[in-house]
Every structure is written in C-alpha cells, then in structure tokens.
Write a protein that holds these residues in place. Structure first.
Motif, PDB file in Angstrom:
ATOM      1  N   GLU A 145      -8.854   2.493  -1.371  1.00  0.00           N
ATOM      2  CA  GLU A 145      -8.877   3.239  -2.696  1.00  0.00           C
ATOM      3  C   GLU A 145      -7.837   2.649  -3.659  1.00  0.00           C
ATOM      4  N   ASP A 146      -8.112   2.890  -4.853  1.00  0.00           N
ATOM      5  CA  ASP A 146      -7.263   2.410  -6.004  1.00  0.00           C
ATOM      6  C   ASP A 146      -6.447   1.127  -5.670  1.00  0.00           C
ATOM      7  N   ILE A 147      -7.305   0.219  -5.622  1.00  0.00           N
ATOM      8  CA  ILE A 147      -6.832  -1.185  -5.643  1.00  0.00           C
ATOM      9  C   ILE A 147      -6.223  -1.709  -6.624  1.00  0.00           C
ATOM     10  N   LYS A 148      -4.867  -2.200  -6.775  1.00  0.00           N
ATOM     11  CA  LYS A 148      -4.244  -2.836  -7.830  1.00  0.00           C
ATOM     12  C   LYS A 148      -3.658  -4.108  -7.473  1.00  0.00           C
ATOM     13  N   VAL A 149      -4.081  -5.135  -8.535  1.00  0.00           N
ATOM     14  CA  VAL A 149      -3.234  -6.458  -8.186  1.00  0.00           C
ATOM     15  C   VAL A 149      -2.396  -6.548  -9.420  1.00  0.00           C
ATOM     16  N   ILE A 150      -1.120  -6.858  -8.960  1.00  0.00           N
ATOM     17  CA  ILE A 150       0.057  -6.742 -10.117  1.00  0.00           C
ATOM     18  C   ILE A 150       0.393  -8.310 -10.145  1.00  0.00           C
ATOM     19  N   ASP A 151       0.413  -9.033 -11.234  1.00  0.00           N
ATOM     20  CA  ASP A 151       1.063 -10.446 -11.533  1.00  0.00           C
ATOM     21  C   ASP A 151       2.681 -10.140 -11.589  1.00  0.00           C
ATOM     22  N   ILE A 152       3.544 -10.401 -10.798  1.00  0.00           N
ATOM     23  CA  ILE A 152       4.816 -10.390 -10.753  1.00  0.00           C
ATOM     24  C   ILE A 152       5.485 -11.698 -11.128  1.00  0.00           C
ATOM     25  N   SER A 153       4.666 -12.657 -11.329  1.00  0.00           N
ATOM     26  CA  SER A 153       5.282 -14.157 -11.362  1.00  0.00           C
ATOM     27  C   SER A 153       6.436 -14.398 -12.380  1.00  0.00           C
ATOM     28  N   GLU A 154       6.231 -13.742 -13.254  1.00  0.00           N
ATOM     29  CA  GLU A 154       7.083 -13.591 -14.522  1.00  0.00           C
ATOM     30  C   GLU A 154       8.426 -12.924 -14.641  1.00  0.00           C
ATOM     31  N   ILE A 155       8.343 -12.014 -13.472  1.00  0.00           N
ATOM     32  CA  ILE A 155       9.576 -11.099 -13.375  1.00  0.00           C
ATOM     33  C   ILE A 155      10.119 -11.169 -12.063  1.00  0.00           C
ATOM     34  N   SER A 156       9.757 -11.878 -11.155  1.00  0.00           N
ATOM     35  CA  SER A 156      10.255 -11.852  -9.905  1.00  0.00           C
ATOM     36  C   SER A 156       9.851 -13.221  -9.400  1.00  0.00           C
ATOM     37  N   VAL A 157      10.957 -13.621  -8.262  1.00  0.00           N
ATOM     38  CA  VAL A 157      10.802 -14.763  -7.298  1.00  0.00           C
ATOM     39  C   VAL A 157      10.412 -14.411  -6.205  1.00  0.00           C
ATOM     40  N   VAL A 158      10.039 -13.339  -5.830  1.00  0.00           N
ATOM     41  CA  VAL A 158       9.633 -12.756  -4.581  1.00  0.00           C
ATOM     42  C   VAL A 158       8.286 -13.245  -4.287  1.00  0.00           C
ATOM     43  N   ALA A 159       7.445 -13.094  -5.051  1.00  0.00           N
ATOM     44  CA  ALA A 159       5.790 -13.648  -4.880  1.00  0.00           C
ATOM     45  C   ALA A 159       5.236 -13.703  -6.396  1.00  0.00           C
ATOM     46  N   ASP A 160       4.274 -14.090  -6.270  1.00  0.00           N
ATOM     47  CA  ASP A 160       3.207 -14.337  -7.463  1.00  0.00           C
ATOM     48  C   ASP A 160       2.493 -12.919  -7.815  1.00  0.00           C
ATOM     49  N   TYR A 161       2.158 -12.204  -6.910  1.00  0.00           N
ATOM     50  CA  TYR A 161       1.317 -11.094  -6.809  1.00  0.00           C
ATOM     51  C   TYR A 161       1.474 -10.156  -5.837  1.00  0.00           C
ATOM     52  N   PHE A 162       1.417  -8.697  -6.398  1.00  0.00           N
ATOM     53  CA  PHE A 162       1.558  -7.622  -5.124  1.00  0.00           C
ATOM     54  C   PHE A 162       0.006  -7.016  -5.274  1.00  0.00           C
ATOM     55  N   ILE A 163      -0.473  -6.690  -4.179  1.00  0.00           N
ATOM     56  CA  ILE A 163      -1.491  -6.047  -4.067  1.00  0.00           C
ATOM     57  C   ILE A 163      -1.376  -4.762  -3.468  1.00  0.00           C
ATOM     58  N   ILE A 164      -1.677  -3.541  -4.008  1.00  0.00           N
ATOM     59  CA  ILE A 164      -1.405  -2.205  -3.529  1.00  0.00           C
ATOM     60  C   ILE A 164      -2.783  -1.725  -3.331  1.00  0.00           C
ATOM     61  N   ALA A 165      -2.978  -0.954  -2.097  1.00  0.00           N
ATOM     62  CA  ALA A 165      -4.220  -0.217  -2.084  1.00  0.00           C
ATOM     63  C   ALA A 165      -3.794   0.955  -1.021  1.00  0.00           C
ATOM     64  N   SER A 166      -4.755   1.899  -1.108  1.00  0.00           N
ATOM     65  CA  SER A 166      -4.545   3.252  -0.242  1.00  0.00           C
ATOM     66  C   SER A 166      -5.661   3.304   0.826  1.00  0.00           C
ATOM     67  N   ALA A 167      -5.346   4.021   1.869  1.00  0.00           N
ATOM     68  CA  ALA A 167      -6.448   4.048   2.821  1.00  0.00           C
ATOM     69  C   ALA A 167      -6.267   5.799   2.965  1.00  0.00           C
ATOM     70  N   SER A 168      -7.410   6.122   3.397  1.00  0.00           N
ATOM     71  CA  SER A 168      -7.649   7.699   3.525  1.00  0.00           C
ATOM     72  C   SER A 168      -6.994   8.343   4.826  1.00  0.00           C
ATOM     73  N   ASN A 169      -6.912   7.232   5.874  1.00  0.00           N
ATOM     74  CA  ASN A 169      -6.403   7.747   7.073  1.00  0.00           C
ATOM     75  C   ASN A 169      -5.882   6.638   7.932  1.00  0.00           C
ATOM     76  N   SER A 170      -5.124   6.773   9.185  1.00  0.00           N
ATOM     77  CA  SER A 170      -4.489   5.677   9.730  1.00  0.00           C
ATOM     78  C   SER A 170      -5.529   4.659  10.361  1.00  0.00           C
ATOM     79  N   SER A 171      -6.611   5.371  10.748  1.00  0.00           N
ATOM     80  CA  SER A 171      -7.861   4.461  11.236  1.00  0.00           C
ATOM     81  C   SER A 171      -8.293   3.208  10.168  1.00  0.00           C
TER      82      SER A 171
END
Length: 117
Positions: A21-47
C-alpha cells in the motif's frame, strides 16, 4: 540506464505485485550521500510485510543485486533493506504514520509511477 533507477523499478514492481500500500519512491541523491532512492511502502499485516520483503529480496537477487544489510526482520512492523544505492522501508501502517519518513525526507523528489516505467 542508471542502476539505481533500474533497482527502484524492480522494487516498485515487486511491492506492487504483492499489493503493498502507498508505495513511494523518493529521489534523495541531491540531498544525501546515504543513497540515491528511498522506497517506502506499507503492509496491512505482519504476514504481508514478510511476503513483501521476501518478494523484493527474490526479485533483486534474480537481477543480481544483493543486500548490504537487512534490519528489523524480527520486529514485524518495520523492515529496512539496504542495497547501498536504494534503501527500502516496509512498514506496518501504524509505524509508517509514527515515523513519517516522507516528512523527514520531504526535500527529496518523489518519483511517479510513470517516471519509473
């Protein structure tokens, strides 16, 4: 093609395939040296959370990408997969709201699904 965006596409498709659910891809390459992209998503349960992680790992492994580190596998509410150029955060809905990474990284550029294709 940029390897980071190629990896992001694989991850997005893997998450979408397992109904994340609600998958977001965030380009952080110009603001951080940690990584180029963060990908964030949600799951409805632990399984589902574990199924999402497994599918992402399998898809990236098939493409020849191995994780540097995986954190939170035993928590069941937030699992982080570090692939150096991309960092994937898969949350329970509650933890995603609590940690609100989108707000913290709001200076990054959100990448649309169309841009990934």
């Amino acid at each position: 093609m940029n390897l980071s965006i190629e990896m992001a596409k694989i991850v997005y498709n893997s998450l979408d395939e397992k109904k994340a659910e609600d998958i977001k891809v965030i380009d952080i390459s110009e603001i951080s040296v940690v990584a180029d992209y963060f990908i964030i998503a949600s799951a409805s349960n632990s399984s589902q959370l574990q199924a999402l992680v497994d599918n992402v790992e399998e898809s990236l492994d098939k493409a020849g990408y191995l994780p540097k580190q995986i954190e939170g596998r035993n928590s069941g509410s937030w699992i982080l997969l570090d692939y150096l150029d991309i960092i994937i955060h898969i949350f329970s809905k509650e933890d995603r709201l609590f940690y609100d990474l989108e707000r913290i990284w709001r200076d990054g550029k959100e990448i649309s699904v169309e841009e990934l294709k």
